[in-house]
Design a protein around this motif. Structure first.
Motif, short mmCIF file in Angstrom:
data_model
loop_
_atom_site.label_atom_id
_atom_site.label_comp_id
_atom_site.label_asym_id
_atom_site.label_seq_id
_atom_site.Cartn_x
_atom_site.Cartn_y
_atom_site.Cartn_z
N LEU A 136 0.80 -1.21 0.00
CA LEU A 136 0.00 0.00 0.00
C LEU A 136 0.85 1.27 0.00
O LEU A 136 0.62 2.17 -0.79
CB LEU A 136 -0.95 0.00 1.21
CG LEU A 136 -1.87 1.20 1.23
CD1 LEU A 136 -3.31 0.78 1.35
CD2 LEU A 136 -1.52 2.17 2.33
N PRO A 172 -4.62 -4.97 -1.77
CA PRO A 172 -4.73 -4.56 -0.37
C PRO A 172 -4.80 -5.82 0.49
O PRO A 172 -5.58 -6.72 0.20
CB PRO A 172 -6.05 -3.79 -0.31
CG PRO A 172 -6.60 -3.76 -1.70
CD PRO A 172 -5.88 -4.77 -2.51
N PRO A 223 -6.14 -6.53 3.36
CA PRO A 223 -7.43 -6.98 3.93
C PRO A 223 -8.20 -7.91 3.00
O PRO A 223 -8.96 -8.76 3.46
CB PRO A 223 -8.20 -5.66 4.13
CG PRO A 223 -7.14 -4.63 4.31
CD PRO A 223 -6.01 -5.07 3.41
N ASN A 224 -7.99 -7.79 1.70
CA ASN A 224 -8.69 -8.68 0.77
C ASN A 224 -8.32 -10.15 1.00
O ASN A 224 -9.09 -11.04 0.67
CB ASN A 224 -8.36 -8.31 -0.68
CG ASN A 224 -9.19 -7.13 -1.17
OD1 ASN A 224 -10.05 -6.63 -0.45
ND2 ASN A 224 -8.92 -6.67 -2.38
N ALA A 236 -11.17 0.19 5.61
CA ALA A 236 -9.72 0.02 5.57
C ALA A 236 -9.01 1.37 5.52
O ALA A 236 -8.06 1.60 6.26
CB ALA A 236 -9.30 -0.85 4.39
N CYS A 294 -7.89 2.70 -1.84
CA CYS A 294 -6.92 1.68 -1.42
C CYS A 294 -7.13 0.33 -2.09
O CYS A 294 -6.27 -0.54 -1.99
CB CYS A 294 -6.93 1.51 0.10
SG CYS A 294 -8.35 0.61 0.72
N GLY A 295 -8.26 0.14 -2.75
CA GLY A 295 -8.43 -1.07 -3.55
C GLY A 295 -9.10 -2.26 -2.88
O GLY A 295 -9.18 -3.32 -3.47
N VAL A 296 -9.59 -2.11 -1.63
CA VAL A 296 -10.27 -3.27 -1.03
C VAL A 296 -11.64 -3.47 -1.69
O VAL A 296 -12.18 -2.57 -2.31
CB VAL A 296 -10.46 -3.14 0.51
CG1 VAL A 296 -9.11 -3.09 1.21
CG2 VAL A 296 -11.31 -1.94 0.87
N SER A 297 -12.19 -4.67 -1.52
CA SER A 297 -13.44 -5.01 -2.19
C SER A 297 -14.63 -4.37 -1.47
O SER A 297 -14.52 -3.83 -0.37
CB SER A 297 -13.60 -6.52 -2.24
OG SER A 297 -13.70 -7.02 -0.93
N PHE A 320 -15.73 -4.44 2.38
CA PHE A 320 -15.10 -3.67 3.45
C PHE A 320 -15.78 -2.33 3.69
O PHE A 320 -15.35 -1.55 4.54
CB PHE A 320 -13.61 -3.46 3.16
CG PHE A 320 -12.82 -4.71 3.39
CD1 PHE A 320 -12.36 -5.03 4.66
CD2 PHE A 320 -12.59 -5.59 2.36
CE1 PHE A 320 -11.67 -6.20 4.88
CE2 PHE A 320 -11.90 -6.76 2.56
CZ PHE A 320 -11.43 -7.07 3.83
#
Lengths: 405, 53
Positions: A10, A40, A42-43, B8, B42-45, B48
């Motif tokens: 990140l 990321p 968390p994914n 996130a 940030c690119g999280v799905s 989130f």
């Protein structure tokens, strides 16, 4: 101007992206040890839970880097850092020179130095490769033990349980869960909620050995007790990846030491994210890495910007449970005022910590109503003024706080 | 229409603005975003994100 960024997590990716926004002609090279484009972390939790397929872990569509004019070199190891010449050595053969550099090498999982930690069946979760090999191993349906009852440990346990493995136990060294985000009351409430979902917990236990024939079968604790385990997932913190910086002679402590401009001891070399230590602090949190990446990008672009630190604020979602923890949550010393409200039946716990009238910390568990407003109040260290006594009321209209800004 | 926040990184999806960079026109509610839409910051799905009050 050529900028080399070490790391495409990140911090590295967001530094590159922001620098591109600020300077359309900068030459930007990102060097990545991992062979995958930015994703990321968390994914990985959703991937583990079976809710997100592998091909959807990535943040940006194919061709994104080219469009951004970012040269991203995947699967390359930086084997040397020459801070005097401002150059890196890649895979022991190639040398690249830059005008400025960013260390965004991140962190590795912190593995306890106990016998059996390298045994088959012991995993951690930091990268796609980690997640893939863990999933493969879980397909045999082992009893799973997660070492670490922090944010990551709880998320991992929830995900594995969701995937269909019913025997999942979280072991925590402290006598409560989320020791950094919760006090004892809040942690107890969270634990009972998670237990209702089917997770098991062992608190106040220090693992001293992971034993077994070949693969893991048993964890032994300091107090003499033991626990059967078919798989162990270690989630007991991170260790900044400092080796390059240390070898290159950059000032470092637990992390690479940076000043308020996020510059290391060598002018022109910056650090951001999990590897950076700012005012004695390593955050290990996405919002902080994000703030730092943006600050570094501005400084790289010559638009001098100061970083004053980030106030940690976490919103955790464990199977639909909301937890917000912001700022100081277990005050020590004098001069603090604490307001709290516990409603066990409905799984609600709210706590506010004030100092000299200003809100400096908050815990909001089981309710999301007001959590964002409270977090903002803590981050701004605001005095809630006339609303102080109303904040804990479930029916308080939080939009009224807008008048404080 | 309700705003949603990325848990996130803190990015806020505002339906009135949409996400023009990813061809999401203004007026698109969060629920109607495609499944493969990710946090533009940030690119999280989508999982989130949480709805703001």
């Amino acid at each position: 101007m050529r900028t080399i960024i070490l790391g495409n997590g990140l911090a590295g990716t967001m530094t590159g992206r922001t620098l591109r926004e600020l300077d359309s002609s900068a030459e930007i090279t990102i060097i990545s040890q991992e062979k995958y484009p930015y994703y990321p972390r968390p994914n990985l939790i959703d991937f583990l839970a079976g809710e997100l397929p592998l091909n959807r872990l990535f943040a940006f569509p194919p061709g994104w880097a080219e469009k951004q004019k970012l040269e991203i070199r995947l699967g390359k190891e930086v084997t040397g850092l020459d801070v005097d010449e401002m150059a890196v050595e890649i895979d022991r053969k190639e040398r690249l020179k830059a005008d400025q550099m960013v260390l965004a090498t991140g962190a590795s999982p912190l593995l306890p130095a106990i016998p059996g930690i390298d045994r088959k069946g012991v995993f951690c979760l930091r990268t796609i490769d980690d997640a893939v090999s863990l999933l493969e191993f879980l397909s045999t349906g082992p009893e799973v033990v997660v070492l670490g009852g922090g944010l990551l440990g709880l998320e991992i346990a929830r995900a594995i349980h969701k995937r269909g493995l019913k025997q999942v136990t979280v072991v925590e060294y402290f006598n409560r869960l989320l020791p950094r985000q919760l006090d004892e009351t809040g942690a107890g409430l969270l634990q009972s909620q998670l237990e209702k979902m089917g997770l098991k917990f062992l608190l106040g236990k220090e693992a001293v050995e992971i034993s077994g024939q070949e693969a893991v079968s048993l964890i032994k604790f300091k107090d003499g007790s033991q626990l059967t385990a078919g798989a162990v997932v270690v989630a007991s913190g991170i260790r900044p990846r400092l080796e390059l910086a240390v070898k290159a002679g950059l000032a470092s402590n637990r992390g690479v030491v940076v000043d308020d401009f996020l510059q290391t001891s060598r002018p022109g070399i910056y650090a951001a994210g999990d590897v950076a230590e700012h005012r004695g602090r390593i955050y290990g949190l996405i919002p902080a890495a994000f703030d730092q990446a943006r600050t570094v990008a501005y400084n790289l672009a010559g638009q001098i910007k100061k970083y004053e630190g980030s106030i940690p604020a976490n919103t955790l979602k464990v199977a639909g449970l909301f937890l917000t923890s912001a700022g100081l949550i277990s005050p020590e010393g004098e001069g603090f005022e604490v307001l709290s409200k516990l409603d066990k039946e409905n799984g609600l716990y709210k706590k506010l910590i004030l100092k000299d009238g200003q809100l400096v910390g908050a815990i909001w568990l089981g309710s999301k109503k007001g959590s964002q407003e409270i977090t903002r109040l803590v981050q701004a260290q605001k005095n809630p003024g006339p609303y102080k006594s109303d904040l804990l009321a479930d029916d308080f209209d939080f939009s009224r706080l807008n008048s404080l800004y | 229409m309700e705003k949603w926040e990325c848990t996130a990184c803190g990015y806020i999806y505002d339906p009135d603005v949409g996400d023009p960079e990813h061809d999401i026109p203004p007026g698109t509610p969060f629920e109607s975003l495609p499944d493969d839409w990710v946090c533009p910051q940030c690119g999280v799905s989508k999982e989130f994100f949480q709805k703001m009050d």
